[in-house]
Design a protein around this motif. Sequence first.
Motif, PDB file in Angstrom:
ATOM      1  N   LEU A 144      53.225  34.460  44.684  1.00 32.44           N
ATOM      2  CA  LEU A 144      53.005  35.891  44.872  1.00 32.44           C
ATOM      3  C   LEU A 144      53.988  36.514  45.866  1.00 32.44           C
ATOM      4  CD1 LEU A 144      49.087  35.980  45.102  1.00 32.44           C
ATOM      5  CD2 LEU A 144      50.535  36.264  43.079  1.00 32.44           C
ATOM      6  N   SER A 145      55.045  35.794  46.183  1.00 29.92           N
ATOM      7  CA  SER A 145      55.937  36.246  47.256  1.00 29.92           C
ATOM      8  C   SER A 145      56.802  37.445  46.877  1.00 29.92           C
ATOM      9  CB  SER A 145      56.846  35.096  47.690  1.00 29.92           C
ATOM     10  OG  SER A 145      57.709  34.696  46.626  1.00 29.92           O
ATOM     11  N   LYS A 146      56.874  37.790  45.585  1.00 28.89           N
ATOM     12  CA  LYS A 146      57.712  38.906  45.139  1.00 28.89           C
ATOM     13  C   LYS A 146      56.888  40.103  44.645  1.00 28.89           C
ATOM     14  CE  LYS A 146      61.366  36.397  45.853  1.00 28.89           C
ATOM     15  NZ  LYS A 146      62.275  36.670  47.006  1.00 28.89           N
ATOM     16  N   ILE A 147      55.610  40.126  44.986  1.00 29.46           N
ATOM     17  CA  ILE A 147      54.749  41.217  44.528  1.00 29.46           C
ATOM     18  C   ILE A 147      55.214  42.547  45.123  1.00 29.46           C
ATOM     19  CG2 ILE A 147      52.405  42.177  44.667  1.00 29.46           C
ATOM     20  CD1 ILE A 147      52.664  39.918  42.683  1.00 29.46           C
ATOM     21  N   GLU A 148      55.373  43.537  44.255  1.00 29.21           N
ATOM     22  CA  GLU A 148      55.759  44.887  44.679  1.00 29.21           C
ATOM     23  C   GLU A 148      54.569  45.842  44.715  1.00 29.21           C
ATOM     24  OE1 GLU A 148      58.815  46.117  41.952  1.00 29.21           O
ATOM     25  OE2 GLU A 148      59.752  44.144  42.010  1.00 29.21           O
ATOM     26  N   VAL A 149      53.628  45.651  43.790  1.00 27.55           N
ATOM     27  CA  VAL A 149      52.449  46.513  43.710  1.00 27.55           C
ATOM     28  C   VAL A 149      51.208  45.638  43.641  1.00 27.55           C
ATOM     29  CG1 VAL A 149      51.282  48.381  42.478  1.00 27.55           C
ATOM     30  CG2 VAL A 149      53.789  48.230  42.424  1.00 27.55           C
ATOM     31  N   LEU A 150      50.239  45.926  44.506  1.00 31.50           N
ATOM     32  CA  LEU A 150      48.955  45.229  44.507  1.00 31.50           C
ATOM     33  C   LEU A 150      47.852  46.230  44.199  1.00 31.50           C
ATOM     34  CD1 LEU A 150      47.096  42.773  45.207  1.00 31.50           C
ATOM     35  CD2 LEU A 150      47.094  43.636  47.572  1.00 31.50           C
ATOM     36  N   VAL A 151      47.016  45.887  43.208  1.00 33.84           N
ATOM     37  CA  VAL A 151      45.887  46.738  42.843  1.00 33.84           C
ATOM     38  C   VAL A 151      44.596  45.966  43.080  1.00 33.84           C
ATOM     39  CG1 VAL A 151      44.773  48.084  41.016  1.00 33.84           C
ATOM     40  CG2 VAL A 151      47.274  47.868  41.057  1.00 33.84           C
ATOM     41  N   LEU A 152      43.681  46.562  43.808  1.00 32.12           N
ATOM     42  CA  LEU A 152      42.328  46.025  43.958  1.00 32.12           C
ATOM     43  C   LEU A 152      41.399  46.959  43.202  1.00 32.12           C
ATOM     44  CD1 LEU A 152      43.913  44.779  46.426  1.00 32.12           C
ATOM     45  CD2 LEU A 152      41.693  44.599  47.545  1.00 32.12           C
ATOM     46  N   ASP A 153      40.837  46.467  42.118  1.00 31.80           N
ATOM     47  CA  ASP A 153      40.013  47.303  41.248  1.00 31.80           C
ATOM     48  C   ASP A 153      38.544  46.923  41.368  1.00 31.80           C
ATOM     49  OD1 ASP A 153      39.413  49.250  39.420  1.00 31.80           O
ATOM     50  OD2 ASP A 153      39.922  48.038  37.669  1.00 31.80           O
ATOM     51  N   GLU A 154      37.675  47.946  41.304  1.00 27.51           N
ATOM     52  CA  GLU A 154      36.221  47.731  41.414  1.00 27.51           C
ATOM     53  C   GLU A 154      35.893  46.931  42.683  1.00 27.51           C
ATOM     54  OE1 GLU A 154      34.174  49.163  39.501  1.00 27.51           O
ATOM     55  OE2 GLU A 154      35.103  49.507  37.547  1.00 27.51           O
ATOM     56  N   VAL A 155      36.402  47.413  43.811  1.00 24.19           N
ATOM     57  CA  VAL A 155      36.214  46.690  45.068  1.00 24.19           C
ATOM     58  C   VAL A 155      34.741  46.593  45.436  1.00 24.19           C
ATOM     59  CG1 VAL A 155      36.717  46.693  47.530  1.00 24.19           C
ATOM     60  CG2 VAL A 155      38.504  47.326  45.902  1.00 24.19           C
ATOM     61  N   ASP A 156      33.980  47.623  45.156  1.00 22.99           N
ATOM     62  CA  ASP A 156      32.549  47.582  45.466  1.00 22.99           C
ATOM     63  C   ASP A 156      31.859  46.449  44.714  1.00 22.99           C
ATOM     64  OD1 ASP A 156      33.286  49.292  43.281  1.00 22.99           O
ATOM     65  OD2 ASP A 156      31.204  49.921  43.107  1.00 22.99           O
ATOM     66  N   VAL A 157      32.266  46.219  43.472  1.00 21.07           N
ATOM     67  CA  VAL A 157      31.690  45.118  42.688  1.00 21.07           C
ATOM     68  C   VAL A 157      32.128  43.773  43.258  1.00 21.07           C
ATOM     69  CG1 VAL A 157      31.537  44.066  40.396  1.00 21.07           C
ATOM     70  CG2 VAL A 157      31.605  46.557  40.618  1.00 21.07           C
ATOM     71  N   MET A 158      33.390  43.661  43.657  1.00 22.61           N
ATOM     72  CA  MET A 158      33.870  42.406  44.247  1.00 22.61           C
ATOM     73  C   MET A 158      33.090  42.066  45.510  1.00 22.61           C
ATOM     74  SD  MET A 158      37.955  41.999  43.596  1.00 22.61           S
ATOM     75  CE  MET A 158      38.599  43.623  43.994  1.00 22.61           C
ATOM     76  N   ILE A 159      32.787  43.094  46.317  1.00 25.03           N
ATOM     77  CA  ILE A 159      32.018  42.860  47.536  1.00 25.03           C
ATOM     78  C   ILE A 159      30.602  42.431  47.179  1.00 25.03           C
ATOM     79  CG2 ILE A 159      30.977  44.010  49.535  1.00 25.03           C
ATOM     80  CD1 ILE A 159      33.585  45.574  49.839  1.00 25.03           C
ATOM     81  N   ASP A 160      29.979  43.108  46.212  1.00 29.35           N
ATOM     82  CA  ASP A 160      28.625  42.744  45.788  1.00 29.35           C
ATOM     83  C   ASP A 160      28.560  41.317  45.253  1.00 29.35           C
ATOM     84  OD1 ASP A 160      27.738  45.246  46.481  1.00 29.35           O
ATOM     85  OD2 ASP A 160      27.743  46.051  44.434  1.00 29.35           O
ATOM     86  N   MET A 161      29.631  40.878  44.591  1.00 27.14           N
ATOM     87  CA  MET A 161      29.667  39.531  44.000  1.00 27.14           C
ATOM     88  C   MET A 161      30.086  38.456  45.003  1.00 27.14           C
ATOM     89  SD  MET A 161      31.409  40.391  40.299  1.00 27.14           S
ATOM     90  CE  MET A 161      31.498  38.648  39.844  1.00 27.14           C
TER      91      MET A 161
END
Length: 236
Positions: A144-161
């Motif tokens: 992952l050392s060349k990642i230019e864009v990071l998207v975290l989607d449905e963060v509330d669900v990730m926290i709940d899970m």
Amino acid sequence: MSFKNLNLINPIIRAVTEAGYSKPTPIQHLVIPYILERKDIITCAQTGMGKIATFVMPILQLLKKYAPEHVNIRTLILTPTRELAIQTEENFGIFSKYLPISQLSIFGDASAGSQLAALRKRVDILVATPSRLLDLINQRHIDLSKIEVLVLDEVDVMIDMGCVNDVKKVLKLVPKKRQTLFFTARMSSNIRAFAETIVNNAIEITVNPLPSIVQDVQQPVYMKKGKNLSAKIQII
């Protein structure tokens, strides 16, 4: 308002039109221009508002500005579930129809062999559930050392899970200099605190969010024999 007004390039507009979309949704209208300006984004909006396409279209355009011979993973999208990962990959496939960009989704229930075979080829955009991603990183199949864009989607669900610790481990492996797009359906104090640790001078946009705690809902339940009950449902 049309997609042309959002300064999207013709290959994307052509793919969008062929997919049957004629005009952007409110969230797309508000968010896409900022993503194209490479701003970090915190977006709070309910599911079903065209949110996935909101980040898919501008990400494709940002990647198109670079040479097609890139060989590293350049965009990472973290999602909480297999179903959302598949849906996101499908959106990238639809809107990249006329672009030389590749995408792949990885999740726990899929064949490990098929995922590894796909990773040996060029992957510009990786969609992943956090735990499966960490498994493949630990096996040294993903960099992952060349990642230019990071998207975290449905963060509330990730926290709940309970995925947030895995997400934090992934965050340590991506470059600090990147564009971060943060999407959640509700904005509680702990979600906001988490967002502020990973974005940089972010633009915050809210479109019809879910409340952090929904009040009691009265909902009729219809039984097979024709009787109906009034069920009181507490949604957290």
